[in-house]
Structures are given as structure tokens and as C-alpha cells.
Motif scaffolding. Structure first.
Motif, PDB file in Angstrom:
ATOM      1  N   ILE A  81      -7.613   7.066  -0.943  1.00  0.00           N
ATOM      2  CA  ILE A  81      -8.790   7.259  -1.784  1.00  0.00           C
ATOM      3  C   ILE A  81      -8.705   8.586  -2.535  1.00  0.00           C
ATOM      4  N   VAL A  82      -9.218   8.589  -3.757  1.00  0.00           N
ATOM      5  CA  VAL A  82      -9.310   9.798  -4.574  1.00  0.00           C
ATOM      6  C   VAL A  82     -10.780   9.998  -4.929  1.00  0.00           C
ATOM      7  N   SER A  87     -18.366  14.877  -3.192  1.00  0.00           N
ATOM      8  CA  SER A  87     -18.723  13.486  -2.915  1.00  0.00           C
ATOM      9  C   SER A  87     -18.890  13.261  -1.413  1.00  0.00           C
ATOM     10  N   ASN A  88     -19.691  12.236  -1.070  1.00  0.00           N
ATOM     11  CA  ASN A  88     -19.795  11.793   0.318  1.00  0.00           C
ATOM     12  C   ASN A  88     -18.736  10.717   0.566  1.00  0.00           C
ATOM     13  N   VAL A  89     -17.988  10.855   1.646  1.00  0.00           N
ATOM     14  CA  VAL A  89     -16.861   9.955   1.915  1.00  0.00           C
ATOM     15  C   VAL A  89     -17.034   9.295   3.281  1.00  0.00           C
ATOM     16  N   THR A  90     -16.729   8.000   3.352  1.00  0.00           N
ATOM     17  CA  THR A  90     -16.714   7.279   4.627  1.00  0.00           C
ATOM     18  C   THR A  90     -15.370   6.573   4.778  1.00  0.00           C
ATOM     19  N   TYR A 121     -15.883   4.849  12.267  1.00  0.00           N
ATOM     20  CA  TYR A 121     -16.245   5.421  10.974  1.00  0.00           C
ATOM     21  C   TYR A 121     -16.168   6.947  11.022  1.00  0.00           C
ATOM     22  N   LEU A 122     -15.580   7.501   9.979  1.00  0.00           N
ATOM     23  CA  LEU A 122     -15.532   8.956   9.834  1.00  0.00           C
ATOM     24  C   LEU A 122     -16.347   9.314   8.595  1.00  0.00           C
ATOM     25  N   ILE A 127     -17.726  16.503   0.514  1.00  0.00           N
ATOM     26  CA  ILE A 127     -16.353  16.878   0.848  1.00  0.00           C
ATOM     27  C   ILE A 127     -15.866  18.057  -0.003  1.00  0.00           C
ATOM     28  N   THR A 128     -15.086  18.909   0.638  1.00  0.00           N
ATOM     29  CA  THR A 128     -14.484  20.058  -0.037  1.00  0.00           C
ATOM     30  C   THR A 128     -12.978  19.843  -0.146  1.00  0.00           C
TER      31      THR A 128
END
Length: 252
Positions: A81-82, A87-90, A121-122, A127-128
Motif C-alpha cells: 500500500i502507498v 492518513s489512517n491505515v488498517t 488488524y493493525l 501515519i508518519t
């Protein structure tokens, strides 16, 4: 006479095989000991097996329950994923197996910015760039372990290292350097005052190599002295720094 039953029906009556499964065979150790051999065991073989021996007085039975264990296998995994910084990432990782495997996530990061989760799930809020990298999903049970990875790329706008002024004697070679940190990699532009400089302009060479751009003067003249601006640009933004090329007295 010996009879062997499973949850699916009679396997053997005496030495007569009733099962059509070629994986199943009767092993006679001696007149009092018998074994059932099942090759390439799968989940359908799980269940209770009963051995009944007919004697002159009454039948005697014994049973054993087979539990089939299955190695863990990761069945569903997030794709590489990019995302943009902030952004919030799952990330998701699900696995099958018996006993039911436990699933863990871990960021494989040599920088020390470790991140882990004991869940399928993570969740990574806001995100940084330090959270970019290879994420490892591990599914483990009593049988074995399955491991797969997901690459997470974080895009962010350029930042540039503050430029260092350079002193060069007339007629000598001079190099101005500009370094930028950015994902995707930044493109560079050089300016003298408000005028953009292009490669080969007035004998000046521009060379870009990844995160570094160099502006080279092969024979510095009086007109070359002055203020130069380096601009680093990608699709998320731009940053710049100024560098002064000044005259330096020659020494005898």
C-alpha cells in the motif's frame, strides 16, 4: 473376529476391508494386536474409531479419538500500500489452521520505530514517515508458523537541508549542493534571483543523483557570484533553500 468402525462406518470386518479408501489399511501385529494405518491424514479423518473384538463370552470394545492438527496458513493479507503522511491505515491478516492460529503484526524497522499488534488488524492512525517499511504478519499454532509481509510506503512533501554558502576564487571550479528528503523522490530546480537555470546555461552543469542535486561552475567569473535558490518539488509540495556563491581571495 475383529471389527473396526469409524464415524463414517465399518472399515474392517475381520480381515475383509469394507472401506474403499486406499489410504486405510489393517496391520496385524499378532493374534491379539491390530492396528489401523491411515496415510496422508486430512480433516475428514478426524473423529472416533472403535475396535470391537468378538470373543466366546461377549464382545470387547475400545475406542480412540483422532484429532487432526493443521498447520497455519495465511489466507487473506493486505496488499502492498502507498499512502500520504497523516492518513489512517488498517492492515489485515487472517489465517486458518487447527488449533486456531494466533496472528501478530510487526514492523521490521532497523530505525528503532517498532510497531506491533497481537490481532488480525493493525490500526495505524495519522501515519508518519517513520512508520513506513515492511510489515510482517505471523500466524502460529502448535504445529508450525506461516509468515508473510506487506510493504507500506508513506508519501510526504520535500524538506531540504539548509544550504551552505560557498567561497570560490575567480577561475576555479565551484559546486553548490542541495539535498532533499521526500517520497516520492523530489525533482530539483535551480534559480539565480528569479531566473531559472537550466543545464548547460552559461557553462553551468546541473547533476541530480537521487536526493542530491549539484550546480557546478567550471570556471567561476565575477558575474557568477550571488544568491542561488534550490527548489525541491514532488506531488505533495515543495521546499527551498538559498546558497550564496561568493569570491574568495587567492593565497600565494
Amino acid at each position: 473376529m475383529i471389527h473396526v468402525f469409524s464415524t463414517c462406518g465399518i472399515l474392517y470386518a475381520g480381515e475383509d476391508k469394507w472401506s474403499v479408501d486406499p489410504r486405510v489399511s489393517l496391520v496385524t501385529l499378532n493374534q491379539e494386536e491390530f492396528s489401523i494405518k491411515i496415510e496422508n491424514v486430512d480433516m475428514t479423518d478426524e473423529g472416533q474409531y472403535i475396535c470391537a473384538v468378538q470373543t466366546s463370552s461377549k464382545p470387547r470394545t475400545t475406542s480412540v479419538h483422532i484429532i487432526v492438527q493443521v498447520p497455519p496458513k495465511i489466507m487473506s493479507l493486505s496488499k502492498d500500500i502507498v499512502v500520504n503522511e497523516g492518513s489512517n491505515v488498517t492492515l489485515m491478516c487472517s489465517a486458518s489452521g487447527k488449533p486456531e492460529p494466533s496472528v501478530t503484526w510487526k514492523l521490521l524497522s532497523p530505525s528503532g520505530h517498532g510497531l506491533s499488534s497481537d490481532d488480525e488488524y493493525l490500526e495505524i492512525p495519522a501515519i508518519t514517515r517513520q512508520r513506513a517499511g515492511m510489515y510482517e504478519c505471523t500466524a502460529v499454532n502448535e504445529v508450525s508458523t506461516d509468515v508473510q509481509t506487506v510493504e507500506l510506503t508513506v508519501n510526504y512533501a520535500p524538506s531540504v537541508v539548509e544550504g551552505k554558502d560557498v567561497g570560490v576564487t575567480l577561475g576555479q571550479r565551484g559546486v553548490l549542493q542541495c539535498e532533499a528528503d521526500a517520497v516520492p523522490q523530489a525533482d530539483f530546480e535551480w534559480y539565480r534571483d528569479d531566473r531559472r537555470i537550466f543545464n548547460g546555461f552559461d557553462g553551468i552543469e546541473i547533476e541530480d543523483d537521487g536526493a542530491l542535486s549539484k550546480l557546478t561552475f567550471f570556471n567561476v567569473s565575477e558575474a557568477d557570484y550571488g544568491n542561488y535558490t534550490c527548489v525541491a518539488i514532488n506531488k505533495l509540495g515543495a521546499a527551498n533553500t538559498s546558497i550564496v556563491l561568493y569570491g574568495e581571495s587567492s593565497t600565494c
